[in-house]
Design a protein around this motif. Structure first.
Motif, PDB file in Angstrom:
ATOM      1  N   GLU A  12      16.397  -2.226 -20.400  1.00 37.37           N
ATOM      2  CA  GLU A  12      17.664  -1.564 -20.068  1.00 37.37           C
ATOM      3  C   GLU A  12      18.788  -2.579 -19.865  1.00 37.37           C
ATOM      4  O   GLU A  12      19.924  -2.352 -20.284  1.00 37.37           O
ATOM      5  N   ARG A 134      16.705   4.918 -25.676  1.00 39.98           N
ATOM      6  CA  ARG A 134      16.730   5.449 -24.308  1.00 39.98           C
ATOM      7  C   ARG A 134      16.149   6.862 -24.270  1.00 39.98           C
ATOM      8  O   ARG A 134      15.458   7.221 -23.310  1.00 39.98           O
ATOM      9  N   GLU A 135      16.425   7.651 -25.286  1.00 42.55           N
ATOM     10  CA  GLU A 135      15.856   8.997 -25.350  1.00 42.55           C
ATOM     11  C   GLU A 135      14.339   8.933 -25.479  1.00 42.55           C
ATOM     12  O   GLU A 135      13.621   9.731 -24.869  1.00 42.55           O
ATOM     13  N   ALA A 138      12.781   8.093 -22.147  1.00 39.47           N
ATOM     14  CA  ALA A 138      12.781   9.255 -21.257  1.00 39.47           C
ATOM     15  C   ALA A 138      11.697  10.261 -21.639  1.00 39.47           C
ATOM     16  O   ALA A 138      11.178  10.976 -20.775  1.00 39.47           O
ATOM     17  N   ARG A 149       7.700   1.368 -14.750  1.00 39.31           N
ATOM     18  CA  ARG A 149       9.064   1.243 -15.262  1.00 39.31           C
ATOM     19  C   ARG A 149       9.910   0.586 -14.227  1.00 39.31           C
ATOM     20  O   ARG A 149      10.960   0.446 -14.089  1.00 39.31           O
TER      21      ARG A 149
END
Length: 149
Positions: A12, A134-135, A138, A149
């Motif tokens: 991230e 990022r999707e 998730a 995480r």
């Protein structure tokens, strides 16, 4: 720069750095053909390839094992596509870096329109890359191997 211990957090952070670099690329594209800062071009050129390499390494370490662990045929296909796209991204990053370096040193062979198109297509692609990764993060449940995480 110190990366966080947890792989997804490090990824991230890398994505945030890439998005900031994309903002810089957009700034250069917006200032073409006048008012282009050679210093900004050279800074972006120097940082682009190492950042892409770092991000891809973190994806290999943090994201790809999550996709492999899911044992979903669709995610296996996605993983193969992502690995192929990463190779293309590295090649394009090298091209963009060289073009920025040439622009920053006043030796650009590209027209302002061509340079703008190159920069915009790259930073838009990288922004989409970050959004889709990022999707995926998730969607895939955490495992013990990713440190929660």
């Amino acid at each position: 720069m110190t990366l966080p211990n947890r792989p997804i957090e490090a990824l991230e952070q890398s994505y945030a750095e890439l998005l900031a670099l994309c903002d810089g690329l957009e700034e250069v594209a917006d200032t073409l053909p006048h008012d282009v800062s050679p210093r900004i071009c050279l800074t972006l050129a120097a940082g682009l390839e190492p950042l892409i390499a770092q991000m891809h390494g973190l994806e290999e370490e943090a994201l790809f094992p999550l996709l492999e662990a899911s044992q979903s045929p669709q995610l296996s296909q996605t993983l193969a596509r992502l690995r192929h796209e990463n190779l293309a991204d590295q090649s394009t990053a090298a091209e963009v870096s060289e073009a920025l370096h040439d622009l920053g040193t006043g030796r650009s062979a590209l027209s302002p329109d061509a340079m703008g198109y190159l920069l915009r297509s790259f930073f838009e692609s990288m922004r989409r890359h970050v959004q889709s990764e990022r999707e995926l993060i998730a969607m895939v449940p955490p495992t013990a191997s990713d440190g929660g995480r």
